[in-house]
Design an enzyme around this catalytic site. Structure first.
Site, PDB file in Angstrom:
ATOM      1  N   CYS A  91       0.820  -1.224   0.000  1.00  0.00           N
ATOM      2  CA  CYS A  91       0.000   0.000   0.000  1.00  0.00           C
ATOM      3  C   CYS A  91       0.848   1.266   0.000  1.00  0.00           C
ATOM      4  O   CYS A  91       0.339   2.337  -0.328  1.00  0.00           O
ATOM      5  CB  CYS A  91      -0.934   0.015   1.191  1.00  0.00           C
ATOM      6  SG  CYS A  91      -2.133  -1.313   1.138  1.00  0.00           S
ATOM      7  N   HIS A 126      -3.584   7.223   2.418  1.00  0.00           N
ATOM      8  CA  HIS A 126      -3.969   5.882   1.971  1.00  0.00           C
ATOM      9  C   HIS A 126      -5.336   5.553   2.587  1.00  0.00           C
ATOM     10  O   HIS A 126      -5.566   5.796   3.772  1.00  0.00           O
ATOM     11  CB  HIS A 126      -2.912   4.877   2.429  1.00  0.00           C
ATOM     12  CG  HIS A 126      -3.286   3.453   2.214  1.00  0.00           C
ATOM     13  ND1 HIS A 126      -3.854   3.012   1.042  1.00  0.00           N
ATOM     14  CD2 HIS A 126      -3.183   2.363   3.028  1.00  0.00           C
ATOM     15  CE1 HIS A 126      -4.075   1.717   1.144  1.00  0.00           C
ATOM     16  NE2 HIS A 126      -3.682   1.301   2.330  1.00  0.00           N
ATOM     17  N   ASN A 128     -10.199  -0.353   0.218  1.00  0.00           N
ATOM     18  CA  ASN A 128      -8.746  -0.192   0.220  1.00  0.00           C
ATOM     19  C   ASN A 128      -8.203  -0.755  -1.095  1.00  0.00           C
ATOM     20  O   ASN A 128      -8.165  -1.969  -1.284  1.00  0.00           O
ATOM     21  CB  ASN A 128      -8.158  -0.939   1.427  1.00  0.00           C
ATOM     22  CG  ASN A 128      -6.643  -0.890   1.480  1.00  0.00           C
ATOM     23  OD1 ASN A 128      -5.993  -0.447   0.543  1.00  0.00           O
ATOM     24  ND2 ASN A 128      -6.086  -1.359   2.585  1.00  0.00           N
TER      25      ASN A 128
HETATM   26  N1  ACO Z   1     -18.300  -8.631   9.572  1.00  0.00           N
HETATM   27  C1  ACO Z   1     -18.738  -8.862  10.810  1.00  0.00           C
HETATM   28  N2  ACO Z   1     -17.931  -9.132  11.842  1.00  0.00           N
HETATM   29  C2  ACO Z   1     -16.611  -9.153  11.596  1.00  0.00           C
HETATM   30  C3  ACO Z   1     -16.071  -8.918  10.318  1.00  0.00           C
HETATM   31  C4  ACO Z   1     -16.982  -8.646   9.277  1.00  0.00           C
HETATM   32  N3  ACO Z   1     -16.585  -8.399   8.019  1.00  0.00           N
HETATM   33  N4  ACO Z   1     -14.736  -9.007  10.382  1.00  0.00           N
HETATM   34  C5  ACO Z   1     -14.424  -9.273  11.653  1.00  0.00           C
HETATM   35  N5  ACO Z   1     -15.565  -9.381  12.392  1.00  0.00           N
HETATM   36  C6  ACO Z   1     -15.693  -9.663  13.813  1.00  0.00           C
HETATM   37  C7  ACO Z   1     -14.489 -10.362  14.388  1.00  0.00           C
HETATM   38  O1  ACO Z   1     -14.610 -11.744  14.175  1.00  0.00           O
HETATM   39  C8  ACO Z   1     -14.566  -9.981  15.841  1.00  0.00           C
HETATM   40  O2  ACO Z   1     -15.493 -10.806  16.477  1.00  0.00           O
HETATM   41  P1  ACO Z   1     -15.155 -11.374  17.959  1.00  0.00           P
HETATM   42  O3  ACO Z   1     -15.043 -10.163  18.827  1.00  0.00           O
HETATM   43  O4  ACO Z   1     -16.336 -12.239  18.238  1.00  0.00           O
HETATM   44  O5  ACO Z   1     -13.869 -12.111  17.814  1.00  0.00           O
HETATM   45  C9  ACO Z   1     -15.153  -8.577  15.818  1.00  0.00           C
HETATM   46  O6  ACO Z   1     -15.774  -8.438  14.518  1.00  0.00           O
HETATM   47  C10 ACO Z   1     -14.150  -7.473  16.003  1.00  0.00           C
HETATM   48  O7  ACO Z   1     -13.049  -7.714  15.157  1.00  0.00           O
HETATM   49  P2  ACO Z   1     -11.781  -6.846  15.239  1.00  0.00           P
HETATM   50  O8  ACO Z   1     -10.705  -7.444  14.388  1.00  0.00           O
HETATM   51  O9  ACO Z   1     -11.477  -6.519  16.670  1.00  0.00           O
HETATM   52  O10 ACO Z   1     -12.294  -5.493  14.533  1.00  0.00           O
HETATM   53  P3  ACO Z   1     -11.550  -4.122  14.465  1.00  0.00           P
HETATM   54  O11 ACO Z   1     -12.400  -3.090  15.032  1.00  0.00           O
HETATM   55  O12 ACO Z   1     -10.112  -4.235  14.884  1.00  0.00           O
HETATM   56  O13 ACO Z   1     -11.533  -3.871  12.882  1.00  0.00           O
HETATM   57  C11 ACO Z   1     -10.200  -4.020  10.900  1.00  0.00           C
HETATM   58  C12 ACO Z   1     -10.887  -4.792  12.016  1.00  0.00           C
HETATM   59  C13 ACO Z   1     -11.255  -3.243  10.136  1.00  0.00           C
HETATM   60  C14 ACO Z   1      -9.529  -5.023   9.970  1.00  0.00           C
HETATM   61  C15 ACO Z   1      -9.168  -3.064  11.488  1.00  0.00           C
HETATM   62  O14 ACO Z   1      -8.359  -3.747  12.399  1.00  0.00           O
HETATM   63  C16 ACO Z   1      -8.299  -2.404  10.461  1.00  0.00           C
HETATM   64  O15 ACO Z   1      -8.752  -1.594   9.685  1.00  0.00           O
HETATM   65  N6  ACO Z   1      -6.966  -2.703  10.446  1.00  0.00           N
HETATM   66  C17 ACO Z   1      -6.041  -2.068   9.530  1.00  0.00           C
HETATM   67  C18 ACO Z   1      -6.049  -2.733   8.217  1.00  0.00           C
HETATM   68  C19 ACO Z   1      -5.174  -1.965   7.262  1.00  0.00           C
HETATM   69  O16 ACO Z   1      -5.027  -0.777   7.388  1.00  0.00           O
HETATM   70  N7  ACO Z   1      -4.546  -2.590   6.293  1.00  0.00           N
HETATM   71  C20 ACO Z   1      -3.730  -1.744   5.437  1.00  0.00           C
HETATM   72  C21 ACO Z   1      -2.718  -2.385   4.783  1.00  0.00           C
HETATM   73  S1  ACO Z   1      -3.334  -3.175   3.389  1.00  0.00           S
HETATM   74  C22 ACO Z   1      -2.010  -3.572   2.326  1.00  0.00           C
HETATM   75  O17 ACO Z   1      -0.886  -3.173   2.489  1.00  0.00           O
HETATM   76  C23 ACO Z   1      -2.287  -4.524   1.198  1.00  0.00           C
END
Ligand code: ACO
Length: 329
Positions: A115, A255, A285
């Protein structure tokens, strides 16, 4: 006399097919529009069908060449930042773009920094141009991560979309253009965002062909923490290199990985909502494409004015990060 190098034109391309959050539910994924919107700010993304990384690049590049108003024969190099090339090892996407655009037999290569790739490629092109042997360089950021996502994994597949963004870099007025860039990497966290199988370390075999490890795996929380930890500090470092302060920022083009990360950075930088470009709701993304797509849209909307201090920042797999301070020409 050192050349001042900046962006002369911008372009973008996304696939035809829009894929809404509810479409995941229709496909049997245990998720909801509400969860995805709330946690990420994404409403829909575009997904390739007959398009490829290179076909999106060619379309975006045609727009950028037109927007720059240059003769394509003055393009002396093509750099494509991508981690999802058309072919697994070679040829590069850049070579397909060179041929597809009908360019002269110029230098063409891909660059892999996930990214952050567009910021890395812009820095490489800027330094090549400053060296004096190139007139214009076509820089693209493009990815089709829908092809490498596990469509059974709700924690990753909902986040990504496909697309390409392009810029033409070349001479701008003295003191304008790319003022400073800061790049970095944290390779010790290589496994936080990874496709474990399918490279030369662990090739695909009959035994592992159905493994979820063939697809993108992300420790979302770790990447989130990494992003919020580095984002403001590297921008401050790059601003200092350019003899500027946070108060000098006119426009912020981050980004588009997560609306909450963008919002965090906006607040820390003391910017108003109007100073930040956000399109994650429409594209998700798009990895290396996200910054040049956002720049292209902002440019088309007339949001970027001559003399504006535009800050771009990216972070992603590697882990990598980068930021550029650009005085818009
Ligand atoms: N729908 C419903 N529930 C979901 C989903 C979904 N799509 N995905 C995860 N959940 C659930 C999980 O299973 C978890 O359930 P649990 O509490 O029962 O275990 C709950 O939702 C919370 O999950 P978290 O992972 O804690 O959610 P969080 O608020 O951290 O958000 C996210 C996750 C959106 C992925 C976030 O961590 C994020 O944006 N991270 C950064 C990602 C990023 O920036 N990547 C960039 C680089 S990409 C590249 O270089 C190619």
């Amino acid at each position: 006399m050192a050349r001042s190098i900046g962006i002369l034109g911008t372009g973008k391309a996304v696939p035809k097919k829009a894929f809404k959050n509810d479409d995941f539910v229709k496909h049997g994924l245990d998720t909801s529009d509400e969860w995805i919107m709330d946690r990420t700010g994404i409403r829909q993304r575009y997904i390739v069908e007959d398009e490829t990384t290179s076909s999106l690049c060619i379309e975006a590049a045609e727009h950028a060449i037109k927007s720059a108003g240059i003769d394509r024969d003055t393009i002396d190099a093509v750099i494509v930042a991508t981690t999802t090339p058309d072919y697994p090892v070679f040829p590069s996407v850049a070579c397909l773009v060179q041929a597809g655009l009908g360019l002269r037999e110029v230098a063409a290569f891909d660059l892999s920094a996930a990214c952050s790739g567009f910021i890395y490629a812009t820095e490489v092109a800027t330094q090549m141009l400053k060296g004096g042997h190139y007139r214009h360089i076509l820089v693209l950021g493009a990815d089709t991560l829908s092809r490498v996502c596990d469509w059974r994994d709700r924690s990753t597949v909902v986040l990504f979309g496909d697309g390409a963004g392009a810029v033409i870099l070349g001479d701008v007025k003295k003191g304008y253009g790319v003022l400073s860039t800061k790049l970095g990497s944290r390779g010790k966290d290589f496994d936080k965002l990874i496709i474990p199988i399918g490279g030369t370390k662990t090739p695909i075999t009959a035994e592992n062909v159905d493994s979820p490890d063939r697809y993108l795996k992300m420790d979302g929380k770790a990447v989130y923490k990494f992003a919020v930890n580095i984002i403001v500090g590297i921008i401050e470092e790059a601003l200092t290199l350019a003899h500027l302060k946070k108060e000098d920022i006119t426009f912020f083009v981050p980004h588009q990985a997560n609306k909450r990360i963008i919002e965090y950075a906006r607040e820390k930088l003391g910017l108003s909502v109007d100073q930040v470009y956000v399109n994650i709701d429409r594209y998700g993304n798009t990895s290396a494409a996200s910054i040049p797509i956002a720049l292209s849209e902002a440019n088309d909307k007339g949001l970027l004015k001559s003399g504006d201090v535009v800050v771009t920042v990216g972070f992603g797999a590697g882990l990598t990060y980068g930021t550029s301070i650009i005085k818009w020409a």
